[in-house]
Design a protein around this motif. Sequence first.
Motif, short mmCIF file in Angstrom:
data_model
loop_
_atom_site.label_atom_id
_atom_site.label_comp_id
_atom_site.label_asym_id
_atom_site.label_seq_id
_atom_site.Cartn_x
_atom_site.Cartn_y
_atom_site.Cartn_z
N MET A 144 0.84 -1.20 0.00
CA MET A 144 0.00 0.00 0.00
C MET A 144 0.88 1.25 0.00
O MET A 144 0.53 2.27 -0.61
N TYR A 183 -7.42 -6.67 2.98
CA TYR A 183 -6.81 -5.35 2.75
C TYR A 183 -6.24 -5.24 1.35
O TYR A 183 -6.40 -4.22 0.66
N THR A 187 -7.83 -2.60 -1.50
CA THR A 187 -6.96 -1.48 -1.88
C THR A 187 -6.26 -1.72 -3.21
O THR A 187 -5.51 -0.86 -3.69
#
Length: 369
Positions: A144, A183, A187
């Motif tokens: 990320m 996650y 994302t």
Amino acid sequence: MADPVDPSLVQLLTPEGERVEHPDYQFDGDDETVADLYRDLVLTRRIDTEATALQRHGELGIWASLLGQEAAQIGSGRALAPQDYAFPTYREHGVAWCRGVDPIALLRLFRGTDQGTWDPDEHNFGLYTIVIGAQTLHATGYAMGVQRDGAVGTGEQGRDAAVVAYFGDGATSQGDVNEAFVYAAVTNAPVVFFCQNNQWAISEPTTRQTRVPLYQRAAGFGFPGVRVDGNDVLAVHAVTTEALQRAREGSGPSLIEAYTYRMGAHTTTDDPTRYRLSDEVERWRLRDPLERVRAYLRRVNAVDDQFFADIEAEAEVLGERLRAEVRALPDPDPATLFDKVFVEQTPEIAAEQDEYQTWSASLEEEVAR
């Protein structure tokens, strides 16, 4: 045991050393590249053999063997670009080799003279994670961050980066791994989840952990999954190359299940004869990842006998160096435990270090009296 002709299993090199075609994946290297991969496989196995022997002689506290999983690690490790980052478990000695990590750095961890360090600029390889599955969250968070740094989907070679998280079949039962999947999916993080399914989570077989093949779990999280013959270094390289490129381009995460087998013990404290049959191990020895590459190189006359002799000689030199350097490792100063807790030492940690050093000095004075 998976059927090697099952279309769900990507295979490019049979256990007999024959090249086969696959509609979706191709190995783009030549025979010289295959020979280089063979060298990696042999030297990685030698590191493992030496470390096991060193532990048996009391030179290491413990060792986690990769015997039988060399192709999964070398194939994926050699697919990584310099800017990619790998988050391993405690068994990725082959990936460490591919990233240029000196094997002695790994042995220091298992000898207890190094507590592990974080240096993202040196090898793009995080030294080992002992907590099962925790590294998948670390990898997802790092991925990320790569997104936020604008290093995904730019089309600039050498800039766009991907992250790979290694874990075993047992870790797929951990909450951390499934949270990382969530996650990464929501994302669209540039992370490849690489599961080495060696079929035993210590003494628990994969059949006691899942009702479906592990790669199929990816669909429930919204990203693709693929199962590859984990003992086929060419297929692993091809599948990982595609997944990493997909991540770098901004197409998000994927899951690779490398279907392999742990031919040795879980660690040197484990006795696998207590929970699995010897004939199972022998069946998998016939699929040895090193022997199939050796058979291929001989089949196509890509190398001569001197090639194999030279690699064996190189392995001997490597083994001798590891034995000598491990035995020469100095005992660490316990006070250094406080040095790298954070990038910059906090006042609290500094105070604890001072307190420890004062206590240690008082102990030495007592002994001296």
